[in-house]
Design a protein around this motif. Structure first.
Motif, PDB file in Angstrom:
ATOM      1  N   ALA A 192       0.838  -1.201   0.000  1.00 47.98           N
ATOM      2  CA  ALA A 192       0.000   0.000   0.000  1.00 47.98           C
ATOM      3  C   ALA A 192       0.862   1.235   0.000  1.00 47.98           C
ATOM      4  O   ALA A 192       0.580   2.200  -0.714  1.00 47.98           O
ATOM      5  CB  ALA A 192      -0.927  -0.020   1.210  1.00 47.98           C
ATOM      6  N   ASN A 196       1.155   4.167  -2.795  1.00 42.56           N
ATOM      7  CA  ASN A 196       1.035   5.589  -2.448  1.00 42.56           C
ATOM      8  C   ASN A 196       2.165   6.396  -3.076  1.00 42.56           C
ATOM      9  O   ASN A 196       1.950   7.464  -3.646  1.00 42.56           O
ATOM     10  CB  ASN A 196       1.086   5.774  -0.928  1.00 42.56           C
ATOM     11  N   LYS A 199       1.611   6.872  -6.729  1.00 44.27           N
ATOM     12  CA  LYS A 199       0.588   7.896  -7.007  1.00 44.27           C
ATOM     13  C   LYS A 199       1.188   9.293  -6.876  1.00 44.27           C
ATOM     14  O   LYS A 199       0.908  10.178  -7.688  1.00 44.27           O
ATOM     15  CB  LYS A 199      -0.579   7.741  -6.021  1.00 44.27           C
ATOM     16  N   HIS A 214      -1.077  -9.154 -11.760  1.00 42.82           N
ATOM     17  CA  HIS A 214      -2.095 -10.191 -11.838  1.00 42.82           C
ATOM     18  C   HIS A 214      -3.201  -9.892 -10.833  1.00 42.82           C
ATOM     19  O   HIS A 214      -4.183 -10.599 -10.768  1.00 42.82           O
ATOM     20  CB  HIS A 214      -1.474 -11.554 -11.533  1.00 42.82           C
ATOM     21  N   VAL A 216      -6.150  -7.849  -9.264  1.00 41.66           N
ATOM     22  CA  VAL A 216      -7.173  -6.901  -9.701  1.00 41.66           C
ATOM     23  C   VAL A 216      -7.202  -5.682  -8.784  1.00 41.66           C
ATOM     24  O   VAL A 216      -7.308  -4.538  -9.241  1.00 41.66           O
ATOM     25  CB  VAL A 216      -8.555  -7.584  -9.750  1.00 41.66           C
ATOM     26  N   ALA A 217      -7.063  -5.925  -7.470  1.00 44.73           N
ATOM     27  CA  ALA A 217      -7.118  -4.808  -6.535  1.00 44.73           C
ATOM     28  C   ALA A 217      -5.963  -3.833  -6.778  1.00 44.73           C
ATOM     29  O   ALA A 217      -6.151  -2.621  -6.822  1.00 44.73           O
ATOM     30  CB  ALA A 217      -7.086  -5.321  -5.101  1.00 44.73           C
ATOM     31  N   SER A 220      -6.422  -1.486  -9.669  1.00 41.68           N
ATOM     32  CA  SER A 220      -7.295  -0.311  -9.523  1.00 41.68           C
ATOM     33  C   SER A 220      -6.603   0.807  -8.762  1.00 41.68           C
ATOM     34  O   SER A 220      -7.097   1.913  -8.692  1.00 41.68           O
ATOM     35  CB  SER A 220      -8.579  -0.716  -8.794  1.00 41.68           C
ATOM     36  N   GLU A 221      -5.425   0.511  -8.183  1.00 40.58           N
ATOM     37  CA  GLU A 221      -4.746   1.520  -7.373  1.00 40.58           C
ATOM     38  C   GLU A 221      -4.061   2.588  -8.210  1.00 40.58           C
ATOM     39  O   GLU A 221      -3.834   3.687  -7.752  1.00 40.58           O
ATOM     40  CB  GLU A 221      -3.690   0.843  -6.489  1.00 40.58           C
ATOM     41  N   LEU A 222      -3.677   2.246  -9.406  1.00 43.28           N
ATOM     42  CA  LEU A 222      -2.872   3.199 -10.170  1.00 43.28           C
ATOM     43  C   LEU A 222      -3.465   3.497 -11.541  1.00 43.28           C
ATOM     44  O   LEU A 222      -3.172   4.524 -12.134  1.00 43.28           O
ATOM     45  CB  LEU A 222      -1.441   2.646 -10.329  1.00 43.28           C
ATOM     46  N   GLY A 223      -4.308   2.575 -12.045  1.00 42.68           N
ATOM     47  CA  GLY A 223      -4.634   2.665 -13.459  1.00 42.68           C
ATOM     48  C   GLY A 223      -5.646   3.738 -13.819  1.00 42.68           C
ATOM     49  O   GLY A 223      -6.719   3.816 -13.222  1.00 42.68           O
ATOM     50  N   ALA A 240     -10.436   3.050 -16.535  1.00 42.02           N
ATOM     51  CA  ALA A 240     -10.601   2.296 -15.291  1.00 42.02           C
ATOM     52  C   ALA A 240     -12.040   2.403 -14.778  1.00 42.02           C
ATOM     53  O   ALA A 240     -12.644   1.419 -14.363  1.00 42.02           O
ATOM     54  CB  ALA A 240      -9.624   2.812 -14.246  1.00 42.02           C
ATOM     55  N   GLU A 241     -12.555   3.612 -14.824  1.00 36.75           N
ATOM     56  CA  GLU A 241     -13.923   3.873 -14.378  1.00 36.75           C
ATOM     57  C   GLU A 241     -14.886   2.870 -15.013  1.00 36.75           C
ATOM     58  O   GLU A 241     -15.661   2.203 -14.346  1.00 36.75           O
ATOM     59  CB  GLU A 241     -14.283   5.307 -14.819  1.00 36.75           C
ATOM     60  N   PHE A 244     -14.044  -1.051 -14.176  1.00 33.89           N
ATOM     61  CA  PHE A 244     -14.410  -1.593 -12.870  1.00 33.89           C
ATOM     62  C   PHE A 244     -15.907  -1.537 -12.605  1.00 33.89           C
ATOM     63  O   PHE A 244     -16.399  -2.174 -11.682  1.00 33.89           O
ATOM     64  CB  PHE A 244     -13.625  -0.881 -11.759  1.00 33.89           C
ATOM     65  N   VAL A 259     -13.061 -12.148  -7.741  1.00 37.28           N
ATOM     66  CA  VAL A 259     -12.142 -11.552  -6.780  1.00 37.28           C
ATOM     67  C   VAL A 259     -12.808 -11.473  -5.407  1.00 37.28           C
ATOM     68  O   VAL A 259     -13.873 -10.880  -5.276  1.00 37.28           O
ATOM     69  CB  VAL A 259     -11.739 -10.141  -7.239  1.00 37.28           C
TER      70      VAL A 259
ATOM     71  N   ALA C 275     -12.240   2.013  -9.284  1.00 32.42           N
ATOM     72  CA  ALA C 275     -11.493   3.019 -10.036  1.00 32.42           C
ATOM     73  C   ALA C 275     -11.123   4.213  -9.169  1.00 32.42           C
ATOM     74  O   ALA C 275     -10.153   4.903  -9.445  1.00 32.42           O
ATOM     75  CB  ALA C 275     -12.315   3.476 -11.242  1.00 32.42           C
ATOM     76  N   ASN C 277      -9.831   4.168  -6.351  1.00 38.39           N
ATOM     77  CA  ASN C 277      -8.593   3.911  -5.617  1.00 38.39           C
ATOM     78  C   ASN C 277      -7.436   4.737  -6.153  1.00 38.39           C
ATOM     79  O   ASN C 277      -6.568   5.163  -5.407  1.00 38.39           O
ATOM     80  CB  ASN C 277      -8.195   2.432  -5.747  1.00 38.39           C
ATOM     81  N   LEU C 281      -4.842   8.381  -1.594  1.00 33.49           N
ATOM     82  CA  LEU C 281      -3.739   7.703  -0.922  1.00 33.49           C
ATOM     83  C   LEU C 281      -4.309   6.858   0.212  1.00 33.49           C
ATOM     84  O   LEU C 281      -5.290   7.228   0.834  1.00 33.49           O
ATOM     85  CB  LEU C 281      -2.759   8.726  -0.352  1.00 33.49           C
TER      86      LEU C 281
END
Lengths: 328, 450, 335
Positions: A192, A196, A199, A214, A216-217, A220-223, A240-241, A244, A259, C275, C277, C281
């Motif tokens: 995590a 951060n 980002k 690989h 999925v979670a 979604s953190e960066l894409g 991404a919007e 997901f 998932v 999305a 996420n 942060l």
């Protein structure tokens, strides 16, 4: 005014020669990436996502059987560049790669700071002091105390080393950084905090990323955009919007449903079957065998149908929508 | 148990021509090793090699036939003329008989024989018979070779008759008797063979009624058999043939003995760790600095040079060899493998884990090492024999080399004496090495892309 | 608020229980000088009822795998004891210990590494039976086939002669589960059974484990680093940090109402696919997980804790408090 498109990949193919025959690791992959955008390449193990990274970086193993396609970075066709020029002008300075276990690839007998400053000294010929000062800046950006600059890799934890490798990739301010499973070997909390850091980097440096994962979670953190890969092909590319909330391809939907989620009580549902072998991919749609929506047309290889401005899905269910030129 | 993997290994192995050639060489050697004890039984081979009458019709240091073929092919072969096939004339007289035995032969070879011996066999006499020898050349000359009193078994070494040599203008009898008269008269001229029919006439006086007398004239050639002969007239083919099973058995037994014991000990050390491992490691380190060859020389000199004793010493010294370190390094990561932990969790005994889970895991990697180890021991045995520590009884390749060395074979130009055993040794090394390297590629995935 | 000595079900005789369990690994220099100890398991207490499925959750290095091995009898506890069906594991010797091994099945993380690569599936599954004296071949074959069918590798014939490398990751893990079940254990310990598998296969394996656990009435100890995989596959969760259980509660209660600051941090760090996420942060506690060689004094989490109370958290070990019904948390906040 500069073109918004940073990277364009068209019809990329990469086949390996193995003892079992040719393996179609990357089979006709096309996508484009805008500046300051992050694209996640999502896929299960063996779907060819790491080979895609290697093909983009031109880090090809010796058993390559066949390559094809065009990669355009900043309007320059890098596939046409001779190796030496690619290495000098593109690698590190415009396109950097952070590999899966690269935290274990640091030189154990050189201080971390020196290693991070190395690209600047080699590529730009900066003096040591200036390069180290810049390395310190990047260190802070990725969340490592500058005290660590003078330490050796073994004195750092896995998470810290991974950040140091990230700093090394970022130090020459490349336009695009490819991250191949950058956190998969790390703990939840470390993962995590590295996400951060990424980002923050994206916001402050405006770097573009291709994140290969690989998970999925994590994806979604960066894409900003997600490209889902299955058996060597991109089956869906979307914002991404959109991806997901309303995934278009049956595989995307089923993957999302499989998932396990922390905050939902719905039971995850498994996808029956196994992915096909890349040595002998089935004719027609490669997902057809596991797909509950399978119908007669699936025996033919579906083209990438255009579902929106920048949304493509490789599935016959969307045949009513206007077909897009080229692959997804 | 693992049929699939071995079958696949074989399929891959077939793609290496070197492996097939290696296999062919090994197959030929094994076939020779199996055929030899059947053709010449062990006891017979030992008895013959110890030296026996069987060899007395063989020339000394004769070259092999193939060498003669290569160099023109007119070197003389051994010629035996027997009285049994000669027209013997008999005249009785009071108190005895006179036998006239003409031993006639045609001599057409380009060179002179290497030696001339006459064997006389006169059993059952109370009073020894007396023979007078006359040499008749194709051009009609007759030469008295003197008279001899004959024992039951008599060998008349004509070649060593100094008096005769003087009468032949200083030419040794086996040359002088067959030379063209005057061909060596000019200084520096080589004597030439006078081709034609020669006769050695024996006039034997026999004094007993029942007695008989057989004669045999042997004109020793300069070539013999496929391997030639040594200084004791022994046919080298015997040693070369018997050397094959001995070398292969020694190599195989030593390789199996050392590999198996080393592997088991390494695995035991790795599994039990602690003081067991520490003891094994220290023993290995001590053993590694022990010089194996000098120890073998000492054992051979002070105790016995029996090949089986040597084999025992080699295996005993090999138990704690450097191989332990190698196997230990290979086994250490396997010790931590999840499947070993799983085996502990379902209650497998220590012995089962060592023998069924640890060792089989590295066997495929070991096979190439094992195959290349075999010729090492073959060479070791040969080296010992060359140093004079060969088995006292068994004919081996190393002992042939040792004899060649002690007789200064190379200095005397008997190259075949050294070349034949050396070629066999090299073939052994080559065959196993080619197979071993190919196996290494098949079973060692890291080498596959090289 | 009352404090209770053990995390666990008190109403039923437990199948397996740990009391004051410590597993330390001594570090020695030159083979004899004692220079310290890695406190992998450092005072763990719990009791699992027969037929109960629980999860031990924690990050790598929290001691959860060492705990699994201690329960399996692969490590001897340094202090404290494990009791199985009323008998202390430390007292078991020889045949009794071997009998215990048949009572506990073990599923490991890396399915490929967990299977000997040189044996085929039939032989792999036969090994535990041979070790436990099942001599009759037909009997063995029958049980092997039954085990394969139970893990849904059917028809069994298609798999009996396969070698591990010919199977997919999911199939390999099913063979591992079949091997763990073949001796009909009462307790199944699964150490990260799906972390090496692909997303689409994970759920199947978890469902399979849960199904078998229910069918056979097994006690299942499921060890994982991923809280998001726990909800449907366990009834109770134990959260571990630095060799200790810091919080335990029924699954839904723990996931919906985490009490310990560490559990809260762990949950906050886990993303569900969304999305949104990408634009926010995550809150991550500062610092790194502590070294098990020199763990912090008193509460192990105090150097990273946002609610750190000086003079308390770094001085005295927090006991287990019960801030909610059936919910235990070792934190001074609940005092």
């Amino acid at each position: 005014m500069r073109d918004r498109t940073l990277l364009r990949v068209e019809g990329l193919e990469l086949h390996y020669q193995t003892r079992q025959g040719a393996v179609h690791a990357v089979d006709g992959v096309s996508f484009d990436l805008h500046r300051q955008e992050a694209l996640v390449v999502l896929g299960e193990s063996g779907c060819g996502k790491s080979s895609l990274a290697k093909a983009l970086m031109r880090l090809l193993p010796r058993n390559v059987h066949h390559t094809a396609g065009r990669v355009t970075l900043d309007g320059v066709d890098v596939t046409a560049l001779p190796d030496e020029r690619f290495r000098r002008e593109v690698q590190w300075s415009r396109l950097a790669l952070v590999m899966q276990a690269s935290m274990n690839a640091l030189n154990p007998v050189v201080r971390v700071g020196e290693q991070v400053a190395e690209p600047l000294r080699v590529l730009r010929g900066w003096p040591r002091g200036k390069a180290l000062a810049r390395a310190a800046e990047v260190f802070e950006l990725v969340g490592v105390s500058t005290d660590f600059l003078a330490r050796y890799p073994f004195e750092l934890s896995g998470g810290m080393r991974q950040r140091a490798v990230l700093a090394m990739a970022l130090v020459a301010e490349p336009a695009l950084v490819i991250l191949d499973e950058p956190t998969s070997a790390l703990d939840v909390l470390t993962q995590a905090s590295i996400m951060n850091a990424l980002k923050r980097v994206k916001r402050e440096l405006g770097t573009s990323f291709i994140l290969i994962t690989h998970d999925v979670a994590t994806s979604s953190e960066l894409g900003d955009r997600v490209a889902l890969m299955y058996a060597g092909q991109l089956v869906e590319v979307a914002d991404a919007e959109r991806f997901f909330t309303e995934p278009a391809h049956p595989y995307s939907r089923m993957l999302m449903a499989s998932v396990p989620r922390l905050r939902q009580r719905a039971r995850p549902e498994a996808i029956p079957g196994e992915p096909p072998s890349l040595a002998a991919p089935p004719g027609g749609c490669r997902y057809a065998e596991r797909c509950p929506y399978r119908f007669a047309r699936c025996a033919q290889d579906p083209p990438a149908f255009r579902l929106g401005e920048r949304h493509r899905a490789r599935c016959w269910l969307h045949a009513d929508d206007a077909p897009a030129g080229g692959g997804a | 148990m693992t049929g699939g993997r071995w079958r696949q290994g074989w399929r891959e192995l077939r793609r290496y021509p070197s492996a097939l050639l290696g296999l062919a060489i090994i197959a030929a050697l094994v076939a020779l090793a199996l055929a030899t004890p059947i053709a010449i039984p062990y006891g017979e081979a030992l008895a013959k090699w110890r030296g026996s009458e069987a060899w007395q019709r063989n020339p000394v240091n004769a070259a092999p036939l193939w060498l003669d073929r290569l160099t023109g092919g007119d070197a003389p072969h051994t010629l035996v003329v027997e009285s049994a096939s000669a027209p013997v004339e008999e005249h009785a007289f009071a108190g005895g008989r006179r036998l006239r035995i003409p031993l006639a032969f045609d001599y057409e070879a380009g060179g002179f024989p290497s030696e001339l011996n006459l064997f006389l066999h006169a059993p059952g006499h109370a009073q020894p018979p007396f023979a007078r020898l006359t040499w008749r050349t194709p051009d009609g000359r007759e030469l008295g070779l003197g008279g001899y009193r004959i024992g039951a078994r008599e060998r008349i070494a004509l070649s060593q008759d100094r008096a005769l040599e003087r009468r032949l203008d200083g030419l040794v009898p086996h040359i002088g008797l067959l030379a063209e008269p005057g061909s060596a008269a000019a200084p520096g001229a080589e004597p030439r063979v006078l081709p034609g029919r020669y006769t050695l006439r024996l006039d034997v006086l026999v004094f007993d009624e029942a007695a008989a007398c057989d004669a045999e004239l042997v004109l020793y050639g300069r070539v013999h058999g496929i391997a030639g002969t040594d200084h004791q007239r022994r046919d080298l083919a015997l040693a070369l043939m018997w050397g094959t099973p001995v070398a292969l058995a020694f190599g195989l037994l030593a390789a199996v003995g050392t590999t198996v014991t080393t592997l088991v000990i390494a695995a035991v050390g790795v599994w039990y760790r602690g003081w067991v491992d520490a003891t094994i490691q220290r023993l290995t380190e001590v053993n590694m600095i022990l010089p194996i060859l000098p120890i073998l020389v000492m054992v051979g000199t002070l105790y016995s040079t029996s090949i089986w004793l040597m084999l025992g010493v080699v295996v005993v010294l090999g138990i704690f060899s450097a191989g332990i370190k190698m196997y230990r390094a290979m086994l250490l990561p396997i010790r931590e493998a999840p499947y070993i932990e799983a085996a502990r969790a379902y209650g497998a005994s220590n012995a089962r884990i060592v023998l069924r889970y640890l060792i089989p895991r590295i066997l495929p990697v070991l096979i190439p090492t094992f195959v290349t180890l075999i010729p090492t021991f073959v060479f070791l045995e040969a080296s010992l024999a060359v140093l004079g520590l060969g088995d006292p009884l068994l004919p081996t390749w190393g002992k042939v080399l040792n004899d060649a060395q002690s007789q200064s074979a190379l200095y005397n130009g008997y190259y075949y004496w050294v070349i034949s055993p050396a070629v066999l040794l090299m073939l052994t090394g080559l065959g196993f090495a080619m197979l071993g390297f190919a196996l290494d590629r098949v079973f060692n995935p890291r080498l596959r892309s090289l | 608020m009352t404090s209770s000595p053990a995390h666990g079900a008190d109403d039923q005789a437990p199948l397996i229980a740990a009391r004051d369990l410590h597993t330390w690994f001594e570090l020695r220099q030159w083979g004899f000088l004692r220079v310290g100890a890695v406190r992998a398991v450092d005072g763990v207490e719990f009791a699992l009822a027969p037929g109960e499925a629980v999860a031990f959750v924690g990050e790598s290095g929290c001691g959860k795998s060492t705990l699994a091995r201690t329960l399996l009898g692969l490590h001897r506890p340094t202090r404290g004891e494990v009791r199985f069906a009323g008998r202390s594991l430390g007292e078991l010797q020889g045949r009794a210990l071997k009998a215990y091994r048949a009572e506990v099945g073990y599923v490991q993380q890396d399915p490929y590494g967990a299977l000997p690569p040189f044996l085929d599936v039939r032989r792999i599954l036969a090994e535990p039976l041979i070790v436990h004296g099942v001599r009759d071949r037909a009997e063995r074959e029958r049980r092997i086939r039954a085990a394969l069918e139970e893990v849904r590798l059917s028809p069994a014939e298609a798999f009996l002669n396969q070698f591990p490398h010919m199977l997919s990751g999911g199939q390999q893990q099913r063979v591992v589960i079949a091997r763990a079940l073949i001796l009909a254990p009462r307790l199944l310990i699964a150490d990260e059974p799906v972390s090496m598998l692909d997303a689409s296969v994970r759920v199947e394996i978890l469902e399979l484990l849960r199904h078998i656990q229910r069918e056979r009435g097994l006690t299942l100890a499921f060890i994982t680093h991923d809280l998001s995989t726990v909800r449907h596959y366990a009834e109770r969760i134990f959260v571990m940090y630095a060799g200790r259980v810091v919080e335990s509660a029924p699954v839904d209660d723990l996931l919906d109402h985490p009490q310990h600051p560490y559990t809260q941090a762990l949950l906050a760090a886990i993303a569900d696919p969304d999305a949104a996420n990408a634009t926010r942060l995550r809150e991550v506690p500062a610092g790194e997980p502590p070294s098990l060689l020199h763990p912090p004094a008193a509460c192990r989490f105090h150097p990273r804790c946002p609610h750190f109370m000086a003079g308390l958290c770094d001085v005295e070990d927090p006991p287990d408090f019960s801030p909610r019904r059936d919910h235990r948390s070792a934190c001074w906040l609940h005092r």
